[in-house]
Design an enzyme around this catalytic site. Structure first.
Site, PDB file in Angstrom:
ATOM      1  N   MET A 142       0.845  -1.192   0.000  1.00 35.92           N
ATOM      2  CA  MET A 142       0.000   0.000   0.000  1.00 35.92           C
ATOM      3  C   MET A 142       0.880   1.241   0.000  1.00 35.92           C
ATOM      4  O   MET A 142       0.729   2.133  -0.811  1.00 35.92           O
ATOM      5  CB  MET A 142      -0.859   0.055   1.279  1.00 35.92           C
ATOM      6  CG  MET A 142      -1.671  -1.160   1.572  1.00 35.92           C
ATOM      7  SD  MET A 142      -2.698  -0.855   3.057  1.00 35.92           S
ATOM      8  CE  MET A 142      -2.483  -2.360   3.915  1.00 35.92           C
ATOM      9  N   SER A 167      -0.069   7.197   5.646  1.00 39.31           N
ATOM     10  CA  SER A 167      -1.345   7.351   6.363  1.00 39.31           C
ATOM     11  C   SER A 167      -2.463   7.755   5.402  1.00 39.31           C
ATOM     12  O   SER A 167      -3.597   7.298   5.519  1.00 39.31           O
ATOM     13  CB  SER A 167      -1.219   8.440   7.431  1.00 39.31           C
ATOM     14  OG  SER A 167      -0.161   8.158   8.304  1.00 39.31           O
ATOM     15  N   PHE A 226       8.708   0.325   2.241  1.00 42.53           N
ATOM     16  CA  PHE A 226       8.490  -0.274   3.571  1.00 42.53           C
ATOM     17  C   PHE A 226       7.696  -1.579   3.493  1.00 42.53           C
ATOM     18  O   PHE A 226       6.898  -1.858   4.391  1.00 42.53           O
ATOM     19  CB  PHE A 226       7.733   0.689   4.504  1.00 42.53           C
ATOM     20  CG  PHE A 226       8.315   2.057   4.670  1.00 42.53           C
ATOM     21  CD1 PHE A 226       9.689   2.269   4.609  1.00 42.53           C
ATOM     22  CD2 PHE A 226       7.492   3.152   4.914  1.00 42.53           C
ATOM     23  CE1 PHE A 226      10.220   3.542   4.779  1.00 42.53           C
ATOM     24  CE2 PHE A 226       8.014   4.427   5.089  1.00 42.53           C
ATOM     25  CZ  PHE A 226       9.384   4.627   5.017  1.00 42.53           C
ATOM     26  N   PRO A 232      -9.426  -4.565  10.608  1.00 39.97           N
ATOM     27  CA  PRO A 232      -9.542  -5.047  11.990  1.00 39.97           C
ATOM     28  C   PRO A 232      -8.640  -6.241  12.291  1.00 39.97           C
ATOM     29  O   PRO A 232      -7.963  -6.273  13.320  1.00 39.97           O
ATOM     30  CB  PRO A 232     -11.029  -5.428  12.117  1.00 39.97           C
ATOM     31  CG  PRO A 232     -11.713  -4.519  11.148  1.00 39.97           C
ATOM     32  CD  PRO A 232     -10.747  -4.360  10.007  1.00 39.97           C
ATOM     33  N   GLU A 256      -5.856  -7.110  10.728  1.00 38.11           N
ATOM     34  CA  GLU A 256      -4.453  -6.685  10.687  1.00 38.11           C
ATOM     35  C   GLU A 256      -4.084  -5.960  11.988  1.00 38.11           C
ATOM     36  O   GLU A 256      -3.033  -6.198  12.574  1.00 38.11           O
ATOM     37  CB  GLU A 256      -4.257  -5.748   9.486  1.00 38.11           C
ATOM     38  CG  GLU A 256      -2.876  -5.151   9.420  1.00 38.11           C
ATOM     39  CD  GLU A 256      -2.691  -4.202   8.229  1.00 38.11           C
ATOM     40  OE1 GLU A 256      -3.609  -4.109   7.385  1.00 38.11           O
ATOM     41  OE2 GLU A 256      -1.629  -3.560   8.164  1.00 38.11           O
ATOM     42  N   GLN A 268      13.092  -1.698  46.289  1.00 39.53           N
ATOM     43  CA  GLN A 268      11.663  -1.381  46.181  1.00 39.53           C
ATOM     44  C   GLN A 268      11.310  -0.823  44.804  1.00 39.53           C
ATOM     45  O   GLN A 268      10.267  -1.149  44.236  1.00 39.53           O
ATOM     46  CB  GLN A 268      11.253  -0.388  47.267  1.00 39.53           C
ATOM     47  CG  GLN A 268       9.735  -0.297  47.360  1.00 39.53           C
ATOM     48  CD  GLN A 268       9.296   0.756  48.340  1.00 39.53           C
ATOM     49  OE1 GLN A 268       9.713   1.917  48.259  1.00 39.53           O
ATOM     50  NE2 GLN A 268       8.455   0.369  49.291  1.00 39.53           N
ATOM     51  N   LEU A 323      15.645  -1.763  33.835  1.00 45.03           N
ATOM     52  CA  LEU A 323      16.013  -2.614  34.971  1.00 45.03           C
ATOM     53  C   LEU A 323      17.200  -3.533  34.660  1.00 45.03           C
ATOM     54  O   LEU A 323      17.768  -4.135  35.562  1.00 45.03           O
ATOM     55  CB  LEU A 323      14.799  -3.445  35.428  1.00 45.03           C
ATOM     56  CG  LEU A 323      13.591  -2.619  35.907  1.00 45.03           C
ATOM     57  CD1 LEU A 323      12.447  -3.533  36.301  1.00 45.03           C
ATOM     58  CD2 LEU A 323      13.978  -1.699  37.072  1.00 45.03           C
ATOM     59  N   GLY A 381      23.090  -1.396  31.994  1.00 45.35           N
ATOM     60  CA  GLY A 381      23.850  -1.348  30.737  1.00 45.35           C
ATOM     61  C   GLY A 381      23.623  -2.576  29.862  1.00 45.35           C
ATOM     62  O   GLY A 381      23.643  -2.481  28.627  1.00 45.35           O
TER      63      GLY A 381
END
Ligand code: FAD
Length: 385
Positions: free
Chosen positions: A128, A135, A159, A243, A245, A282, A340, A343
């Protein structure tokens, strides 16, 4: 929270998928990422094991099931091993290319295209997006002009998922320049048609194993027998299939968030700092508590959408909400999980790093988050945003 989406058939199928992944995906995933391509052998193996081709009727070699939960199982298992590139390629085949052909194909087209798609011999793509129109699909410039019984296609797409490997490309082209959205049709361009060429494999932030590409059409002669659906109804055909997709992307998002939490719990309970596992701090514990709760809530929403699709009731607006919410949560969860890891979270040898990069496109392709919001808002207010 215990999920009750699946029954014993789905769980039995999950074992088949897990075995497939162990045998075909895990030993090759690193190489595919480096080569920016998934081997065709993996597609053939997926066809053989019915990992793909679910919607294809049994008489053409598929599973013949409309139960989306089997697709969700494949997506979840691929997410657990961080194989988002494979997942997006298979998803394109099963959630987009195949449904178009199953729904819109003539008997002759079904016989010609579905058996090789079920076996993994024929890889599908949909084209497309163009360099100048994503868009705003009505802005496409690719044309298909009638020449006796054939169509002559000219234009460029970009793309395109599965772009390098695709054997069948559903091309969205303008067949009547004066008819606006009613002047768009779908034509299936096949691998060896003269004038059809592919550009480079695009260099992306993530999804490195995915052969996303540019496609070029230079006076490609496409026989009338390759018109998919009705002439001039391309736009409607596209809208009707969005829907599924978008749900597929939402399912990928939930699966990716769940997988990321698994890796993060493993890591934070083993890694120590200041004499204790980092999961005992914590902040770490609260972050984990937040992301798992967000993901539980997301799963409940996505599960509802899956059942709604199965019942033939998933609307375009509900699918837009599911895609919007799921992909935004995914982005947030992956970002917090990566943090979390410290590195190590930034190192590509850790699945969290790749999953983070892979996830970034989720709020962009299949319609951006902004476009999802315009759809949802229009439904709410009746006004065009
Ligand atoms: C990895 C990858 C795989 C893809 N696979 C495929 C594929 O297989 N087939 C295919 O056809 N396409 C594919 N795409 C294309 C994808 O669907 C488009 O990139 C997407 O729809 C956005 O279009 P665009 O890139 O032209 O951005 P644009 O449309 O130019 O948008 C740029 C920005 O403007 C915003 N914007 C645009 N219009 C509005 C508006 N009305 N209101 C508010 N904001 C707006 C957008 O949200 C975005 O933030 C893929 C893209 C990627 C990156």
């Amino acid at each position: 929270m215990r999920r009750n989406l699946y029954d014993t058939d789905h769980e039995a199928f999950r074992e088949v998928v897990q075995a497939f992944i162990k045998r075909e995906v895990e030993p090759n995933a690193e190489r595919w990422e480096a080569e920016r391509n998934v081997d065709r052998a993996a597609w053939l193996a997926a066809g053989k094991q019915s990992i793909i081709g679910h919607l294809i009727p049994e008489r053409f070699g598929g599973l013949g099931t409309e139960d989306y939960r089997f697709r969700a199982v494949v997506t979840e298992e691929l997410a657990k091993v961080g194989a988002a590139s494979v997942s997006s390629g298979f998803g394109l085949q099963d959630d987009i290319a195949i449904p178009y052909i199953v729904d819109l194909g003539t008997e002759e087209q079904l016989q010609r295209w579905l058996p090789p798609m079920a076996s993994g011999e024929a890889i599908g793509a949909i084209a497309m997006t163009e360099p100048g129109a994503g868009s705003d699909l009505q802005g496409i410039r690719t044309t298909a002009v009638k020449d006796s019984e054939d169509w002559i296609v000219n234009g460029a797409k970009t793309f395109i998922t599965n772009g390098i490997n695709a054997d069948l490309v559903i091309v969205v082209a303008r067949t009547n320049p004066d008819a606006g959205s009613r002047g768009i049709s779908l034509l299936v361009v096949e691998r060896d048609m003269p004038g059809f060429s592919r550009g480079r494999k695009l260099d992306k932030l993530g999804l490195h194993g995915q052969d996303t590409a540019e496609l070029f059409f230079n006076d490609v002669r496409v026989p009338a027998a390759n018109l998919l659906g009705r002439e001039g109804a391309g736009f409607v055909h596209l809208m009707e299939r969005l829907p599924r997709e978008r749900l597929s992307i939402a399912v990928m998002a939930a699966a990716s968030a769940r997988a990321a939490i698994g890796w993060t719990v493993d890591y934070t309970t083993q890694r120590t700092a200041f004499g204790q596992p980092i999961a005992a701090f914590q902040n770490t514990a609260f972050e984990l508590a937040s992301v798992v709760t967000e993901t539980d809530v997301l799963e409940a929403y996505v599960d509802k959408a899956i059942l709604s699709l199965n019942a033939g009731e998933l609307t375009a607006v509900d699918a837009a909400k599911a895609k919007l919410w799921a992909t935004e949560v995914q982005k947030r969860v992956l970002d917090r999980c990566l943090q979390l890891f410290g590195g190590y979270g930034y190192m590509n040898e850790y699945p969290i790093a790749r999953a983070y990069a892979d996830a970034r496109v989720q709020t962009i392709y299949g319609g951006t988050s902004e476009i999802m919001k315009t759809i949802i808002a229009r439904d709410l207010t009746g006004l065009r945003a």
